[in-house]
Design a protein around this motif. Structure first.
Motif, PDB file in Angstrom:
ATOM      1  N   UNK A 104      -7.957   1.961  -8.679  1.00 40.92           N
ATOM      2  CA  UNK A 104      -6.777   2.294  -9.470  1.00 40.92           C
ATOM      3  C   UNK A 104      -5.550   1.577  -8.915  1.00 40.92           C
ATOM      4  N   UNK A 105      -4.602   1.313  -9.792  1.00 39.51           N
ATOM      5  CA  UNK A 105      -3.268   0.846  -9.448  1.00 39.51           C
ATOM      6  C   UNK A 105      -2.326   1.642 -10.332  1.00 39.51           C
ATOM      7  N   UNK A 106      -1.356   2.334  -9.717  1.00 40.91           N
ATOM      8  CA  UNK A 106      -0.440   3.163 -10.498  1.00 40.91           C
ATOM      9  C   UNK A 106       0.909   3.230  -9.802  1.00 40.91           C
ATOM     10  N   UNK A 107       1.927   3.646 -10.537  1.00 42.33           N
ATOM     11  CA  UNK A 107       3.292   3.733 -10.001  1.00 42.33           C
ATOM     12  C   UNK A 107       3.875   5.107 -10.256  1.00 42.33           C
ATOM     13  N   UNK A 108       4.838   5.444  -9.419  1.00 40.03           N
ATOM     14  CA  UNK A 108       5.631   6.645  -9.647  1.00 40.03           C
ATOM     15  C   UNK A 108       6.991   6.449  -8.995  1.00 40.03           C
ATOM     16  N   UNK A 109       7.954   7.220  -9.418  1.00 37.05           N
ATOM     17  CA  UNK A 109       9.318   7.085  -8.920  1.00 37.05           C
ATOM     18  C   UNK A 109       9.426   7.682  -7.518  1.00 37.05           C
ATOM     19  N   UNK A 110      10.022   6.912  -6.610  1.00 37.57           N
ATOM     20  CA  UNK A 110      10.251   7.386  -5.251  1.00 37.57           C
ATOM     21  C   UNK A 110      11.665   7.931  -5.119  1.00 37.57           C
ATOM     22  N   UNK A 111      11.968   8.472  -3.951  1.00 33.88           N
ATOM     23  CA  UNK A 111      13.311   9.045  -3.748  1.00 33.88           C
ATOM     24  C   UNK A 111      14.300   8.051  -3.161  1.00 33.88           C
ATOM     25  N   UNK A 112      13.866   7.238  -2.205  1.00 35.35           N
ATOM     26  CA  UNK A 112      14.808   6.332  -1.537  1.00 35.35           C
ATOM     27  C   UNK A 112      14.572   4.869  -1.843  1.00 35.35           C
ATOM     28  N   UNK A 113      13.330   4.466  -1.959  1.00 30.68           N
ATOM     29  CA  UNK A 113      13.022   3.049  -2.115  1.00 30.68           C
ATOM     30  C   UNK A 113      12.777   2.626  -3.542  1.00 30.68           C
ATOM     31  N   UNK A 114      13.162   3.464  -4.520  1.00 30.13           N
ATOM     32  CA  UNK A 114      12.899   3.131  -5.915  1.00 30.13           C
ATOM     33  C   UNK A 114      11.460   3.429  -6.281  1.00 30.13           C
ATOM     34  N   UNK A 115      10.946   2.687  -7.209  1.00 35.00           N
ATOM     35  CA  UNK A 115       9.584   2.891  -7.703  1.00 35.00           C
ATOM     36  C   UNK A 115       8.568   2.565  -6.602  1.00 35.00           C
ATOM     37  N   UNK A 116       7.511   3.369  -6.532  1.00 34.04           N
ATOM     38  CA  UNK A 116       6.416   3.154  -5.586  1.00 34.04           C
ATOM     39  C   UNK A 116       5.170   2.767  -6.368  1.00 34.04           C
ATOM     40  N   UNK A 117       4.492   1.741  -5.908  1.00 32.93           N
ATOM     41  CA  UNK A 117       3.245   1.322  -6.547  1.00 32.93           C
ATOM     42  C   UNK A 117       2.105   1.551  -5.567  1.00 32.93           C
ATOM     43  N   UNK A 118       1.074   2.228  -6.036  1.00 31.08           N
ATOM     44  CA  UNK A 118      -0.083   2.585  -5.219  1.00 31.08           C
ATOM     45  C   UNK A 118      -1.307   1.807  -5.692  1.00 31.08           C
ATOM     46  N   UNK A 119      -2.157   1.430  -4.759  1.00 29.97           N
ATOM     47  CA  UNK A 119      -3.439   0.805  -5.081  1.00 29.97           C
ATOM     48  C   UNK A 119      -4.519   1.523  -4.279  1.00 29.97           C
ATOM     49  N   UNK A 120      -5.628   1.826  -4.948  1.00 34.85           N
ATOM     50  CA  UNK A 120      -6.727   2.568  -4.324  1.00 34.85           C
ATOM     51  C   UNK A 120      -7.976   1.694  -4.309  1.00 34.85           C
ATOM     52  N   UNK A 121      -8.532   1.493  -3.108  1.00 34.71           N
ATOM     53  CA  UNK A 121      -9.784   0.748  -2.954  1.00 34.71           C
ATOM     54  C   UNK A 121     -10.860   1.707  -2.461  1.00 34.71           C
ATOM     55  N   UNK A 122     -12.001   1.684  -3.115  1.00 32.58           N
ATOM     56  CA  UNK A 122     -13.140   2.516  -2.728  1.00 32.58           C
ATOM     57  C   UNK A 122     -14.236   1.609  -2.188  1.00 32.58           C
ATOM     58  N   UNK A 123     -14.780   1.991  -1.038  1.00 34.53           N
ATOM     59  CA  UNK A 123     -15.910   1.260  -0.457  1.00 34.53           C
ATOM     60  C   UNK A 123     -17.104   2.197  -0.406  1.00 34.53           C
ATOM     61  N   UNK A 124     -18.215   1.762  -0.980  1.00 34.66           N
ATOM     62  CA  UNK A 124     -19.474   2.515  -0.901  1.00 34.66           C
ATOM     63  C   UNK A 124     -20.288   1.976   0.261  1.00 34.66           C
ATOM     64  N   UNK A 125     -20.863   2.894   1.040  1.00 30.32           N
ATOM     65  CA  UNK A 125     -21.725   2.551   2.163  1.00 30.32           C
ATOM     66  C   UNK A 125     -23.127   3.054   1.822  1.00 30.32           C
TER      67      UNK A 125
END
Length: 154
Positions: A104-125
């Motif tokens: 996933x890659x998604x964004x949400x509004x932060x408090x001090x640094x403006x918009x925050x963008x998150x990226x999620x990487x999943x590794x299967x073992x």
């Protein structure tokens, strides 16, 4: 800014050998005195040992999909790490086949640094011998919209 087109990108599979000496080194580095990690001929790996996969994953060889996310390292940081085990943690002598993908890659509004963008990487073992899913690691990175201010500490 992170590239949402990275969602679904996967790296090529890579191997991770769970080694006795590396388990011991990891346990000592994390200040563990648990004999299950230090004294057995086939010690069980500590729950966060799978983090060592980053030493085996190689973006140049195409095993890491993370470069597709394109987070700016000057504005990025590690936000979260989660492990889900589908049985006992692997023991020394186990060979794992690992595959990482961008979930996933998604964004949400932060408090001090403006918009925050998150990226999620999943590794299967997966157990290389049986194909059984041993564990999953979910790593979240975050990037701030605004670059850090030089010489400002808060």
């Amino acid at each position: 800014m992170a590239d949402e087109r990275a969602i679904g990108k996967a790296g090529a599979p890579f191997e991770l050998w769970v080694e006795r000496g590396k388990i011991r080194e990891f346990a000592r580095a994390t200040l563990s005195s648990n004999p299950a990690y230090l004294e057995s001929e086939r010690p069980v790996s500590p729950p966060t040992f799978l983090t060592t996969m980053f030493f085996w994953e190689d973006a140049a060889a195409g095993t890491s999909p993370w470069p597709h996310v394109k987070l700016d390292p000057k504005r990025g940081m590690h936000a979260e790490q989660e492990y889900v085990f589908h049985g006992p943690p692997p023991r020394a002598g186990t060979k794992l086949t690992c595959t990482s993908r961008i979930e996933n890659v998604f964004s949400k509004e932060g408090r001090r640094g403006g918009r925050l963008t998150f990226a999620v990487m999943v590794t299967e073992f997966r157990d290389a011998a049986t194909g059984a899913l041993v564990a999953e690691a979910r790593m979240t990175g975050v990037e701030t919209e605004k670059p850090p201010e030089e010489g400002v500490s808060k």
